[in-house]
Design an enzyme around this catalytic site. Structure first.
Site, short mmCIF file in Angstrom:
data_model
loop_
_atom_site.label_atom_id
_atom_site.label_comp_id
_atom_site.label_asym_id
_atom_site.label_seq_id
_atom_site.Cartn_x
_atom_site.Cartn_y
_atom_site.Cartn_z
N LYS A 201 -25.33 -16.17 44.89
CA LYS A 201 -26.27 -15.05 44.96
C LYS A 201 -27.60 -15.43 44.29
O LYS A 201 -28.68 -15.12 44.82
CB LYS A 201 -25.67 -13.81 44.28
CG LYS A 201 -24.48 -13.23 45.04
CD LYS A 201 -23.61 -12.33 44.16
CE LYS A 201 -22.27 -12.10 44.84
NZ LYS A 201 -21.23 -11.62 43.93
N LYS B 149 -21.30 -12.48 34.27
CA LYS B 149 -19.94 -12.68 34.82
C LYS B 149 -18.96 -12.16 33.78
O LYS B 149 -19.36 -11.82 32.66
CB LYS B 149 -19.67 -14.16 35.14
CG LYS B 149 -20.00 -15.11 33.99
CD LYS B 149 -19.91 -16.56 34.41
CE LYS B 149 -21.08 -17.00 35.24
NZ LYS B 149 -20.71 -17.44 36.58
N ARG B 150 -17.70 -12.10 34.15
CA ARG B 150 -16.71 -11.67 33.14
C ARG B 150 -16.79 -12.58 31.91
O ARG B 150 -17.07 -13.77 32.03
CB ARG B 150 -15.29 -11.72 33.72
CG ARG B 150 -14.97 -10.60 34.67
CD ARG B 150 -13.59 -10.76 35.27
NE ARG B 150 -13.45 -12.07 35.88
CZ ARG B 150 -12.81 -13.08 35.33
NH1 ARG B 150 -12.25 -12.96 34.14
NH2 ARG B 150 -12.72 -14.24 35.95
#
Length: 849
Positions: A682, A570-571
């Site tokens: 996900k 993720k960021r």
């Protein structure tokens, strides 16, 4: 090699699930060769792999175009209510495989290329990611487009066609370096330029009185918005919607005096300045920076989009009947505008400007239409992320809009005064104009006041909005506030990226889950089935082997595929707490070094994500992770029991490979900081177990699967608030836990960077003195829960039972469900599961079930 071949075979099987393969292999070969020769002007002697990719893309697009045209014709004939999704980001990734799957020609294309002596996977690898987003917000927009098309909604995405998308990340000497993402350098076969719909957008100038109560915005600088249309195919329903992205173009008229005074060349060169508006995506979605170019981008997108919406509203078939479409009272009946965060919030004053100054409407009537048409989704509660534009900047660039915002605020504060007479503090808090320091417009407040619906993106996030962030606004208009928990499209995030698992699910419960993900719940009956366990384990192992091949090729690191693949992608941001993950990594390392002969559950820990280029702390965290991995991966005592890999240039395409191979998903943000998350969904759908806090969508995931199937740790939102109130002293935690003290000391004293012992002193200072996200408070529980993860992994029947329960509980987290809720509760639009006629069928055919 065999794994690729096996994958191809599986994909051939899955692509025909639920779709009749209508494409003729010979016809595809013929079309492919035609495009190679006549579109690309190449033959097999000189064609490159990229040429073959383009030939295939054009071949697939040929199958798409008739569906695309028919869809738009159908919308024109039936004139449904249209949904317009405005977003400054659309993180689409690649289109080729997704398109082939959705329109049901993947097997035929695969076979055709095989007969031509080509490998379809080699061609798919040539496609550039359309990286027009930073992370979750942009990827959510992409999933929503897929769902709206699959649900047969007349929906349009609107955004900007950035010439350069999110930067390409290189890790050099352990540090992030940014390179431009020149994704259009070879062209984009999926888009279609529409110069006939080019629209003027105005900036600067000043305002004068017009006839009646109208105003005229004059002496403006004009930039043209050139639309590029991108097809968005629904799954197995012949619906193809449109994503329209705007590109900035200079006005083409020249002042002839330039010929005479010698400035002609400079004048031509200066035209490029206007085109900078769509040049590059700002690489940051969690820290507001008041950059003039960003404001221009936001208004450019809103102004072009609203003109386009009004044009379509007026030009519709229904509108061609007498007197109907000059009656703007029908606007909310025919148009729904969804603002994806505050980036498109200027749509509110812009629509007011159009209705009042151009259409001559009275303020009250125009305002009612705007509020009934617009809706706002909030994506963050971090104060630094909320947009607040300086009044001085708006006054210069958008003078008419500032006037409109002031009047909106004036009337809004009258409403506040009526409800809370004399409460000046509340009026100050609720004003659209903030007056402490530099005068600023609070764009979230504008979005709330100018919309009929305001939603958060997970239940806990929506509650925080109502009870904290926008509490005053909730008390004023509680009926506006709702929750719409985010979702992901099962087409890309299971059918496309994990064909082995998709195939197994189809064999077990049928194919309906592809468009009705709640059908996965029937998998729960297999939770203890040893035969299903073996199949699930075999598929996961195959996915891990494929990822291990990639890791060895890209990083030269051989990983143990029997280890836990522990992944956080993720960021990079302090609130997402990659640094807490790093503390655990160092703890594991210290345990192995302390007792090398002790039993240890092997782990391969992967962390990936981009830090905003100006975000010093996030970039330092990346450097620390790489320094730690360098020590661990080269320590012979550790061996293959622990490996740490920083995944360079994380993006949609890489996610499609990583997520199916994951055993453990790290969702460890401080409770109350992550709006929702969609990566967590996900991983869950692909059979990874989650270790996480009760934050964002983790809360609802735990409810769906049961707490026994997820590893929850750490403080709750209420406990975080209690800690804030009493005061957080990191030293108390540091001194009371020996393992934690050792880890922080190693960071502080340069253990991982002996050549530069002070390298990470600042990170240690953040942990001990300035930490807003309470890493040390959650450390002990995190480590205990990670130990439970290891123990559970050793008990494979238990682990696999949890895996099946995770997959079976994913139904709620389909973006189809989210979009159905938006349609019902906000837009007034219903899902349509009927199919449009296929291209080979007469257009006159009625919709088919």
């Amino acid at each position: 090699m065999s794994s690729v071949h096996t994958d191809n075979e599986r994909r051939k099987q899955i692509s025909v699930r639920g779709i009749a393969e209508l494409a003729d292999v010979n016809e595809i070969k013929k079309t492919f060769n035609r495009h190679l020769h006549y579109t690309l002007v190449k033959d097999r002697n000189v064609a490159t792999t990229r040429d073959y990719y383009f030939a295939l893309a054009h071949t697939v697009k040929d199958h798409l175009v008739s569906r695309w045209i028919r869809t738009q014709q159908f919308y024109y004939e039936t004139d449904p209510k249209r949904v317009y999704y405005l977003s400054l980001e659309f993180y689409m990734g690649r289109s080729l495989t997704n398109t082939m799957i959705n329109i049901g020609i993947q097997t035929a294309c695969d076979q055709a290329l095989y007969e031509l002596g080509l490998n379809i996977e080699d061609l798919e690898e040539m496609e550039e990611d359309a990286g027009l987003g930073n992370g979750g917000l942009g990827r959510l927009a992409a999933c929503f487009l897929d769902s709206m098309a699959t649900l047969g909604m007349a929906a349009y995405g609107y955004g900007i066609r950035y010439e350069y998308g999110i930067f390409a990340q290189k890790i050099i000497n352990g540090e992030q370096q940014e390179e431009p993402d020149d994704w259009l350098r070879f062209g984009n076969p999926w888009e279609k330029a529409r110069p006939e719909y080019m629209i003027p957008v105005n900036f600067y100038g000043h305002v004068i009185d017009g006839p009646g109560n109208t105003k005229k915005w004059v002496n403006t600088q004009v930039v043209f918005a050139l639309p590029y249309d991108n097809p968005v195919p629904g799954y197995d329903n012949n619906v193809v919607n449109t994503l329209r992205l705007w590109s900035a173009k200079s006005p083409i008229d020249f002042n002839l005096k330039f010929f005479n005074d010698g400035d002609y060349i400079q004048a031509v060169l200066d035209r490029n300045l206007a085109e900078n508006i769509s040049r590059v995506l700002y690489p940051n979605d969690n820290k507001f920076e008041g950059k003039e170019l960003r404001l221009k981008q936001e208004y450019f997108m809103c102004a072009a989009t609203l003109q386009d919406i009004i044009r379509r509203f007026k030009a519709s078939k229904f509108g061609s009947k007498e007197h109907v479409r000059d009656d703007f009272s029908l606007l909310p009946e025919k148009v729904a505008i969804q603002l994806n965060d505050t980036h498109p919030s200027l749509a509110i004053p812009e629509l007011m400007r159009i209705l009042i100054d151009i259409e001559g409407m009275a303020w009250e009537e125009a305002w009612e239409l705007v509020v009934r048409t617009c809706a706002y989704t909030n994506h963050t509660i971090l104060p630094e992320a909320l947009e607040r534009w300086p009044v001085s900047m708006l006054e210069s660039i958008l003078p008419r809009h500032l006037q409109i915002i002031y009047h909106i605020n004036f009337l809004h504060l009258q409403d506040v005064e009526r409800k809370w007479p004399g409460d000046m503090d509340k009026m100050r808090r609720m004003s659209l104009i903030e007056e402490d320091g530099e005068k600023r417009v609070n764009m979230a407040h504008l979005s709330i006041v100018g919309s009929h619906a305001v939603n958060g993106v997970a239940r806990i996030h929506s509650e925080i909005i109502k009870n904290d962030l926008f509490k005053d606004f909730y008390e004023l208009t509680p009926e506006k506030f709702q929750n719409k928990t985010n979702g992901i499209t099962p087409r890309r995030w299971l059918l496309l990226c994990n064909p082995g698992l998709s195939d197994l699910i189809c064999d077990s419960i049928g194919e309906e889950w592809i468009t009705h993900l709640d059908q996965l719940k029937t998998l729960k009956k297999f939770a203890k089935d040893s035969n299903m366990h073996r199949k699930i384990m075999s598929i996961k192992q195959e996915n891990k082997l494929k990822l291990a091949e990639i890791l060895f090729k890209d990083y030269g690191i051989k990983v143990n595929v029997a280890s836990i693949f522990d992944i956080q992608v993720k960021r990079i941001h302090e609130y997402k707490r990659q640094l807490l993950n790093c503390l655990h990594i160092i703890t594991l390392y210290n345990r192995i070094k302390k007792n090398p002969s002790a039993k240890f559950t092997p782990r391969t820990i992967m962390i990936g994500g981009k830090a905003a280029p100006g975000y010093y702390t996030a970039k330092k965290i990346i450097k620390l992770i790489n320094a730690v991995s360098n020590v661990i991966n080269n320590d012979p005592i550790v061996g293959d029991r622990l490996k740490v890999i920083y995944l360079e240039n994380y993006r949609v395409t890489l996610a499609e490979r990583i997520i199916p191979a994951a055993d453990l998903s790290e969702q460890i943000s401080t409770a109350g900081t992550e709006a929702s998350g969609t990566g967590n969904m996900k991983f869950m759908l692909n059979g990874a177990l989650t270790i996480g806090t009760l934050d964002g969508a983790n809360v609802e995931m735990a409810e769906e699967m049961g707490n026994e199937n997820i590893f929850i740790f750490g403080m709750t939102v209420d406990q975080v608030h209690e800690l804030e109130k009493k005061g957080y002293n990191a030293y108390d935690y540091y001194k009371s836990n020996h393992e934690l003290e050792q880890v922080v000391d190693q960071i502080q004293n340069g253990f991982f960077t002996p050549g530069n012992p002070d390298e990470f002193k600042d990170l240690a200072d953040i942990l001990l003195k300035y930490d807003r996200f309470y890493l040390l408070a959650d450390y002990e529980d995190y480590i205990k829960t990670q130990d439970l993860v290891s123990a559970t992994y050793e008990n494979q029947p238990k682990w696999l039972e949890m895996v099946i329960n995770n997959i079976a509980s994913s139904g709620k987290f389909s973006s189809d469900r989210t979009i159905i809720e938006y349609g019902k509760d906000i837009w007034g639009v219903e899902a349509n599961y009927k199919k449009l006629p296929a291209p080979h069928e007469p257009r006159e055919l009625q919709l088919r079930e």
